[in-house]
Enzyme design. Structure first.
Site, PDB file in Angstrom:
ATOM      1  N   GLU A 106      39.253   0.455   5.347  1.00  0.00           N
ATOM      2  CA  GLU A 106      38.319  -0.558   4.882  1.00  0.00           C
ATOM      3  C   GLU A 106      36.902   0.000   4.851  1.00  0.00           C
ATOM      4  O   GLU A 106      36.224   0.055   5.893  1.00  0.00           O
ATOM      5  CB  GLU A 106      38.311  -1.755   5.842  1.00  0.00           C
ATOM      6  CG  GLU A 106      39.631  -2.466   5.961  1.00  0.00           C
ATOM      7  CD  GLU A 106      39.433  -3.898   6.457  1.00  0.00           C
ATOM      8  OE1 GLU A 106      39.727  -4.814   5.687  1.00  0.00           O
ATOM      9  OE2 GLU A 106      38.970  -4.071   7.591  1.00  0.00           O
ATOM     10  N   HIS A 157      38.576  -3.084  13.888  1.00  0.00           N
ATOM     11  CA  HIS A 157      37.894  -3.661  12.725  1.00  0.00           C
ATOM     12  C   HIS A 157      36.404  -3.343  12.830  1.00  0.00           C
ATOM     13  O   HIS A 157      35.845  -3.314  13.931  1.00  0.00           O
ATOM     14  CB  HIS A 157      38.116  -5.177  12.672  1.00  0.00           C
ATOM     15  CG  HIS A 157      37.620  -5.750  11.373  1.00  0.00           C
ATOM     16  ND1 HIS A 157      36.284  -5.994  11.148  1.00  0.00           N
ATOM     17  CD2 HIS A 157      38.269  -6.083  10.229  1.00  0.00           C
ATOM     18  CE1 HIS A 157      36.143  -6.461   9.908  1.00  0.00           C
ATOM     19  NE2 HIS A 157      37.340  -6.518   9.337  1.00  0.00           N
TER      20      HIS A 157
END
Ligand code: PGA
Length: 247
Positions: free
Chosen positions: A165, A96
Site C-alpha cells: 500500500e 498498516h
C-alpha cells in the site's frame, strides 16, 4: 486464490452489519465465488458479534491491528492476538501505515507477526513507501527493508499475506502507474521468494481501489487481491470492485 479484504478503520456500529450481509448474499450467488475469499476487518468493538454472526457464512472477520504481547499484560487499551482469536478473529492486519506512523517499528511489527501466527491468526502484513521516498526513487529499497526486517523464514508462509500500500495512494484517489506497479510487485515477489524459499505468500495491492479502477489491476497477474479502505464501507462499491475485477 484471490482476496478482497475490506478495512473499515474507524467506521462501524452494530447495525453496520447490514453492509456485510449484502456482500455475503452477493458472494453466495456469485459464479466466481470459488476464485476468491472475502475478509473484513471492522474495529475491535465489532469483532466478536460479527464473527459469531458470520461463523457459518462466507465472510471472514479479522482485526485491524493487535498488540505485541501475548495473552494478557498491563498495557492500557491493548488487545492481544490471543484475545482476538478467542472472540473469533481469523486474520489481523499488521503494519498498516496508520500504525507505523503511530510508532510501530520493525521490531514491534516482527513481534506482532510472530504472536499473531502463534495464536493462529493469518497475518496481512502491510508495507509501502511514502511520497518523499517515492520522489527520491527509494521505493524498492524501502520495501525491501520493510520486508526483510520483519518477515522471517521460520514464519509459516501459508498464514501470511502481504499487502503493498503506497502511503501516497491511501485515501487520495491516486493509484500507481501500471508499469511502475508491475515493476514494484515483481520486486516484492522476488524478495518474498528469497525469504520463503521459492514460494511467495499472496501479494495484495491497496490504496484507493474502487469499482472503476479494479479492472485495471487485472493486467498484473502477480497481484493476488486487494486491501480496500474507503470503498469497503459501501456494499455496492465493494461488490462493484469484485464484479469489475472478474468482468
Ligand atoms: P483506501 O485505504 O482504499 O481508502 O485508500 C486503503 C487502506 O488504508 O487499507
Amino acid at each position: 486464490m484471490k482476496y478482497f479484504i475490506g478495512n473499515w478503520k474507524m467506521f462501524g456500529i452494530p447495525k453496520s452489519i447490514n453492509i456485510l450481509n449484502k456482500i455475503n448474499s452477493f458472494y453466495t450467488k456469485d459464479k466466481n465465488r470459488s476464485k476468491y475469499k472475502v475478509v473484513f476487518t471492522p474495529p475491535y468493538t465489532l469483532i466478536q458479534s460479527y464473527s459469531r454472526y458470520f461463523k457459518k457464512k462466507k465472510i471472514n472477520i479479522g482485526s485491524q491491528n493487535c498488540y505485541q504481547k501475548d495473552k494478557f499484560s498491563s498495557n492500557t487499551a491493548a488487545v492481544s492476538p490471543y484475545m482476538l482469536r478467542t472472540v473469533g478473529a481469523k486474520y489481523t492486519l499488521v503494519g498498516h501505515s496508520d500504525n507505523r506512523s503511530e510508532g510501530d517499528n520493525d521490531t514491534i511489527l516482527k513481534n506482532k507477526v510472530e504472536l499473531a501466527l502463534r495464536n493462529k491468526l493469518k497475518v496481512v502484513f502491510c508495507i509501502g513507501e511514502n511520497k518523499i521516498q517515492k520522489r527520491n526513487k527509494k521505493t524498492l529499497s524501502v520495501l525491501k527493508r520493510q520486508l526483510t526486517k520483519v518477515l522471517d523464514k521460520k514464519f509459516n508462509k501459508n498464514n501470511i499475506i502481504v499487502a503493498y500500500e503506497p502511503i501516497w495512494s491511501i485515501g487520495t484517489g491516486k493509484i500507481p502507474k501500471l508499469n511502475e506497479l508491475n515493476k514494484t510487485v515483481l520486486h516484492i515477489k522476488k524478495i518474498l521468494k528469497k525469504i520463503f524459499r521459492k514460494k511467495s505468500p499472496p501479494l495484495l495491492y491497496g490504496g484507493s481501489v474502487d469499482g472503476k479502477n479494479a479492472g485495471i489491476f487485472k493486467e498484473i497477474k502477480e497481484i493476488d487481491g486487494f486491501l480496500i479502505g474507503g470503498a469497503s464501507k459501501s456494499s455496492k462499491k465493494f461488490i462493484d470492485i469484485i464484479k469489475n475485477y472478474y468482468r
